[in-house]
Write a protein that holds these residues in place. Structure first.
Motif, PDB file in Angstrom:
ATOM      1  N   LEU A  79       4.939  -4.338  16.135  1.00 18.49           N
ATOM      2  CA  LEU A  79       6.073  -4.421  15.219  1.00 18.49           C
ATOM      3  C   LEU A  79       6.208  -5.834  14.659  1.00 18.49           C
ATOM      4  O   LEU A  79       6.470  -6.020  13.458  1.00 18.49           O
ATOM      5  CB  LEU A  79       7.358  -4.010  15.944  1.00 18.49           C
ATOM      6  CG  LEU A  79       8.542  -3.612  15.056  1.00 18.49           C
ATOM      7  CD1 LEU A  79       8.162  -2.483  14.114  1.00 18.49           C
ATOM      8  CD2 LEU A  79       9.736  -3.218  15.914  1.00 18.49           C
ATOM      9  N   GLY A  80       6.017  -6.839  15.483  1.00 21.59           N
ATOM     10  CA  GLY A  80       6.145  -8.214  15.030  1.00 21.59           C
ATOM     11  C   GLY A  80       5.121  -8.591  13.981  1.00 21.59           C
ATOM     12  O   GLY A  80       5.421  -9.325  13.038  1.00 21.59           O
ATOM     13  N   VAL A  81       3.897  -8.067  14.109  1.00 23.72           N
ATOM     14  CA  VAL A  81       2.811  -8.439  13.201  1.00 23.72           C
ATOM     15  C   VAL A  81       2.765  -7.526  11.975  1.00 23.72           C
ATOM     16  O   VAL A  81       2.457  -7.978  10.866  1.00 23.72           O
ATOM     17  CB  VAL A  81       1.458  -8.407  13.945  1.00 23.72           C
ATOM     18  CG1 VAL A  81       0.297  -8.627  12.999  1.00 23.72           C
ATOM     19  CG2 VAL A  81       1.448  -9.460  15.051  1.00 23.72           C
ATOM     20  N   ARG A  82       3.075  -6.246  12.154  1.00 25.65           N
ATOM     21  CA  ARG A  82       2.883  -5.265  11.078  1.00 25.65           C
ATOM     22  C   ARG A  82       4.092  -5.044  10.184  1.00 25.65           C
ATOM     23  O   ARG A  82       3.955  -4.532   9.057  1.00 25.65           O
ATOM     24  CB  ARG A  82       2.466  -3.923  11.693  1.00 25.65           C
ATOM     25  CG  ARG A  82       1.104  -3.952  12.347  1.00 25.65           C
ATOM     26  CD  ARG A  82       0.810  -2.701  13.148  1.00 25.65           C
ATOM     27  NE  ARG A  82      -0.541  -2.750  13.711  1.00 25.65           N
ATOM     28  CZ  ARG A  82      -1.007  -1.889  14.612  1.00 25.65           C
ATOM     29  NH1 ARG A  82      -0.228  -0.911  15.049  1.00 25.65           N
ATOM     30  NH2 ARG A  82      -2.243  -2.008  15.067  1.00 25.65           N
ATOM     31  N   LEU A  83       5.277  -5.390  10.659  1.00 28.62           N
ATOM     32  CA  LEU A  83       6.481  -5.092   9.887  1.00 28.62           C
ATOM     33  C   LEU A  83       6.473  -5.732   8.494  1.00 28.62           C
ATOM     34  O   LEU A  83       6.874  -5.077   7.522  1.00 28.62           O
ATOM     35  CB  LEU A  83       7.723  -5.521  10.670  1.00 28.62           C
ATOM     36  CG  LEU A  83       9.072  -5.072  10.096  1.00 28.62           C
ATOM     37  CD1 LEU A  83       9.123  -3.560   9.921  1.00 28.62           C
ATOM     38  CD2 LEU A  83      10.218  -5.549  10.988  1.00 28.62           C
ATOM     39  N   PRO A  84       6.016  -6.977   8.331  1.00 34.01           N
ATOM     40  CA  PRO A  84       5.970  -7.523   6.962  1.00 34.01           C
ATOM     41  C   PRO A  84       5.110  -6.690   6.015  1.00 34.01           C
ATOM     42  O   PRO A  84       5.474  -6.478   4.859  1.00 34.01           O
ATOM     43  CB  PRO A  84       5.374  -8.928   7.163  1.00 34.01           C
ATOM     44  CG  PRO A  84       5.723  -9.293   8.563  1.00 34.01           C
ATOM     45  CD  PRO A  84       5.652  -8.007   9.335  1.00 34.01           C
ATOM     46  N   ALA A  85       3.946  -6.210   6.497  1.00 32.99           N
ATOM     47  CA  ALA A  85       3.074  -5.395   5.644  1.00 32.99           C
ATOM     48  C   ALA A  85       3.781  -4.112   5.223  1.00 32.99           C
ATOM     49  O   ALA A  85       3.673  -3.671   4.074  1.00 32.99           O
ATOM     50  CB  ALA A  85       1.775  -5.064   6.373  1.00 32.99           C
ATOM     51  N   ALA A  86       4.516  -3.499   6.153  1.00 37.98           N
ATOM     52  CA  ALA A  86       5.237  -2.270   5.834  1.00 37.98           C
ATOM     53  C   ALA A  86       6.344  -2.529   4.814  1.00 37.98           C
ATOM     54  O   ALA A  86       6.538  -1.754   3.864  1.00 37.98           O
ATOM     55  CB  ALA A  86       5.826  -1.669   7.113  1.00 37.98           C
ATOM     56  N   ILE A  87       7.079  -3.621   5.014  1.00 34.68           N
ATOM     57  CA  ILE A  87       8.172  -3.950   4.086  1.00 34.68           C
ATOM     58  C   ILE A  87       7.628  -4.198   2.686  1.00 34.68           C
ATOM     59  O   ILE A  87       8.162  -3.689   1.685  1.00 34.68           O
ATOM     60  CB  ILE A  87       8.953  -5.177   4.601  1.00 34.68           C
ATOM     61  CG1 ILE A  87       9.719  -4.807   5.880  1.00 34.68           C
ATOM     62  CG2 ILE A  87       9.906  -5.699   3.530  1.00 34.68           C
ATOM     63  CD1 ILE A  87      10.346  -5.991   6.583  1.00 34.68           C
ATOM     64  N   PHE A  88       6.559  -4.977   2.594  1.00 34.82           N
ATOM     65  CA  PHE A  88       5.972  -5.244   1.282  1.00 34.82           C
ATOM     66  C   PHE A  88       5.359  -3.975   0.680  1.00 34.82           C
ATOM     67  O   PHE A  88       5.352  -3.810  -0.539  1.00 34.82           O
ATOM     68  CB  PHE A  88       4.936  -6.356   1.378  1.00 34.82           C
ATOM     69  CG  PHE A  88       5.548  -7.724   1.485  1.00 34.82           C
ATOM     70  CD1 PHE A  88       6.242  -8.267   0.416  1.00 34.82           C
ATOM     71  CD2 PHE A  88       5.451  -8.452   2.661  1.00 34.82           C
ATOM     72  CE1 PHE A  88       6.827  -9.531   0.513  1.00 34.82           C
ATOM     73  CE2 PHE A  88       6.028  -9.713   2.762  1.00 34.82           C
ATOM     74  CZ  PHE A  88       6.715 -10.253   1.695  1.00 34.82           C
ATOM     75  N   GLY A  89       4.860  -3.086   1.526  1.00 35.42           N
ATOM     76  CA  GLY A  89       4.363  -1.811   1.027  1.00 35.42           C
ATOM     77  C   GLY A  89       5.465  -0.984   0.382  1.00 35.42           C
ATOM     78  O   GLY A  89       5.272  -0.387  -0.689  1.00 35.42           O
ATOM     79  N   ILE A  90       6.617  -0.951   1.010  1.00 34.44           N
ATOM     80  CA  ILE A  90       7.766  -0.212   0.466  1.00 34.44           C
ATOM     81  C   ILE A  90       8.253  -0.853  -0.832  1.00 34.44           C
ATOM     82  O   ILE A  90       8.517  -0.169  -1.826  1.00 34.44           O
ATOM     83  CB  ILE A  90       8.899  -0.158   1.510  1.00 34.44           C
ATOM     84  CG1 ILE A  90       8.442   0.615   2.750  1.00 34.44           C
ATOM     85  CG2 ILE A  90      10.151   0.489   0.915  1.00 34.44           C
ATOM     86  CD1 ILE A  90       9.317   0.392   3.968  1.00 34.44           C
ATOM     87  N   LEU A  91       8.356  -2.186  -0.823  1.00 37.05           N
ATOM     88  CA  LEU A  91       8.759  -2.893  -2.048  1.00 37.05           C
ATOM     89  C   LEU A  91       7.756  -2.650  -3.169  1.00 37.05           C
ATOM     90  O   LEU A  91       8.140  -2.524  -4.345  1.00 37.05           O
ATOM     91  CB  LEU A  91       8.873  -4.392  -1.769  1.00 37.05           C
ATOM     92  CG  LEU A  91      10.052  -4.847  -0.906  1.00 37.05           C
ATOM     93  CD1 LEU A  91       9.928  -6.331  -0.587  1.00 37.05           C
ATOM     94  CD2 LEU A  91      11.373  -4.559  -1.607  1.00 37.05           C
ATOM     95  N   GLY A  92       6.476  -2.581  -2.821  1.00 41.37           N
ATOM     96  CA  GLY A  92       5.444  -2.349  -3.819  1.00 41.37           C
ATOM     97  C   GLY A  92       5.616  -1.014  -4.529  1.00 41.37           C
ATOM     98  O   GLY A  92       5.378  -0.902  -5.741  1.00 41.37           O
TER      99      GLY A  92
END
Length: 570
Positions: free
Chosen positions: A90-103
């Motif tokens: 969660l600590g490492v992957r959450l930014p990628a998920a957030i940016f994926g949603i924003l994308g």
């Protein structure tokens, strides 16, 4: 229902779908953090604790890892989530998920802006939300989703800024940040900026000078530091390693081709003979590099990569699924035809075609770049747009069959999506377990927890290099790493001179089998062995362990196959 409310509800629905697909069980699938993700996590942890990367560089523009220099922005983005959740999925992957949603939301806004069609934009946003390619990169600690999100934001602000000049500096900001995220943008950004300037030069001249000067200033301020660091601070090291221009097979291949030419002229000619002028003109570095790049470029648009197998690296794609759903190829082709013949702003058409043509170029310059989904990530949005444009155009052309056609397309997507989800959640954890370095977490955390009972804890390096896994999963104090942690060596029986970190040792045994190693393993030593060193499944046959050793723990992959064994002396 009013159209305005319908638009809002549909967009909210798409974002809910995008959010669920990117966050659901993100800490469990993929099955573990692989080495690069742990590298991200440990760098973020080191910044959090010391203000330096784990190599000791203060607030770096490129992070110095054990094997390479890394672009910085995703690593900085992970600092808050690592602070909250530690070095964890969660600590490492959450930014990628957030940016994926924003994308997904930015893609919707961009398509709505360039086409003026909210229905087409809604369809395009939905297709990106369920895209296998985009989902794969939104659920792991990859930089690609952040890079693409900034790119889409930059294009959106640029096109809006042509009418509202005050928005252009934001375009410069977001576009200029893309090279800070992933190195592909270092090549693609200049192509993009040149295309934008040429296509919309007349519109830009009509924008106030004040806004243009601010835009130029922001762009220079953002791009100059990463450009300097890339050229003079180690940022080119990675490209030097993966570039077709540094491929060590180039010279031998050219030499073999020239020798073959010579032997065809004179079968008796000896190895080492000087090739003639014609052979040198046909077989040389420039011809070889050009051929490899062209092959990579064409491979990018192959059905094997896009629709059948995808990227063969199991971290980048579900094997056998392709980057797009298999039937989408038809709609991409239709979308390209409709783009050429249907009414749409001419400059938008030119830009989209340039995007399509130029996006594979950075990847084509790298080894295996023709099917490398990470390096080709800039290609994803324009192909998704063409898919949506093809579907929308086909339904519009066949108006009399609209309902039946729509139901058929929905059915195709539903079946394909459910099949992909089955593959991802049921098959993928087993099929990709080794690619994601499953088992390391349990093995290392157990060894560290038990270390107080032993004089030495030896981690085998017979498989993957263990250093970053040890640092990340143990959350070892970064300050000690920065002080030259891995510089100490010690001779250990049957290992030779190996790296030492306190009581932790890292080395490859001279004996290929742990059965031979057992005789010389020092007393009060805990040994973390790879499964291949044993060669027998001790989970199902524990009695067949080496007689001189005690099996403390067997660590299994998700499939149940053995991954690591923890041994100690009887």
């Amino acid at each position: 229902m009013e159209t305005k409310n319908l638009k809002t509800y549909l967009l909210i629905g798409i974002l809910v779908i995008a959010t669920v697909l990117r966050l659901w069980r993100i800490d469990q699938v993929p099955v573990s953090l692989f080495g690069d993700e742990l590298d991200v996590g440990y760098h973020a942890y080191s910044i959090l604790k010391t203000g330096k990367d784990y190599s000791g560089n203060s607030w770096p523009l490129h992070f110095q890892s054990l094997a390479e220099w890394r672009t910085p922005l995703y690593l900085y983005s992970a600092v808050p989530t690592v602070a909250l959740f530690g070095i964890s999925p969660l600590g490492v992957r959450l930014p990628a998920a957030i940016f994926g949603i924003l994308g997904v939301s930015l893609f919707y806004l961009l398509i709505k802006l360039i086409t003026g069609n909210w229905k087409l934009a809604t369809l395009a946003g939905l297709l990106l939300a369920i895209s296998p390619w985009h989902l794969q990169y939104s659920r792991a600690g990859f930089e690609a989703t952040q890079m693409l999100t900034f790119y889409l934001a930059g294009l959106l602000f640029f096109l809006k800024g042509l009418k509202e000049g005050k928005l252009l500096p934001f375009a410069a900001l977001f576009l200029g940040l893309t090279p800070w995220v992933y190195s592909t943008a270092k090549f693609f950004l200049p192509l993009t900026v040149l295309g934008l300037l040429v296509i919309w030069r007349k519109e830009l001249f009509k924008v106030g000078k004040k806004h243009l000067l601010w835009t130029l200033a922001v762009f220079i301020l953002v791009v100059a530091p990463i450009t300097w660091s890339t050229l003079f601070g180690g940022g080119t090291a990675r490209f030097g390693y993966i570039s077709v221009f540094t491929d060590p097979t180039t010279i031998p291949e050219i030499g073999f081709s020239r020798l073959r030419d010579s032997k065809m002229d004179d079968p008796e000619i000896k190895f080492g003979a000087q090739p003639d002028l014609e052979s040198r003109m046909v077989h040389n570095k420039f011809q070889w590099w050009g051929g490899v790049m062209l092959k990579n470029y064409l491979q990018t648009f192959s059905s094997q990569f896009l629709f059948i197998n995808g990227d063969l690296n199991a971290r980048h794609a579900v094997q056998g699924a392709g980057e797009f759903y298999k039937f989408e190829g038809l709609f991409i082709l239709l979308g390209l035809v409709f783009l050429l013949i249907r009414p749409l702003d001419r400059k938008i058409k030119i830009f989209l075609l340039l995007w399509l043509v130029l996006a594979p170029i950075p990847a084509a310059m790298t080894r295996d770049g023709g099917s490398h989904a990470t390096r080709l990530f800039f290609l994803l949005p324009v192909l998704v747009f063409l898919t949506a444009y093809g579907i929308y155009g086909l339904i519009d052309v066949l108006k009399n069959q609209r309902k039946l056609l729509s139901l058929g397309i929905i059915g195709l997507y539903l079946v394909s999506f459910l099949w992909y989800q089955h593959q991802y959640w049921v098959h993928y954890p087993w099929d990709s377990e080794r690619w994601w370095h499953a088992g390391f977490e349990s093995a290392i955390k157990t060894a560290v927890a038990q270390a107080g009972d032993y004089d030495k804890v030896i981690f085998s390096m017979a498989g993957e290099p263990t250093f970053i896994f040890f640092l990340g999963w143990s959350q070892y104090p970064p300050q000690e790493v920065q002080d030259g942690l891995f510089s100490e060596k010690e001779n250990v029986a049957n290992f030779g001179e190996i790296t030492k970190v306190g009581k932790y040792y890292f080395g490859t045994p001279n004996s290929p089998s742990v059965y031979e190693l057992a005789k010389s393993l020092p007393d009060k030593t805990l040994y973390v062995a790879t499964a291949k060193e044993v060669g027998i499944n001790l989970i199902t046959e524990p009695d067949r362990k080496p007689g001189d050793l005690k099996l403390l723990k067997a660590v299994a992959f998700p499939s149940g196959e053995p991954a690591y064994y923890l041994f100690t002396k009887n």
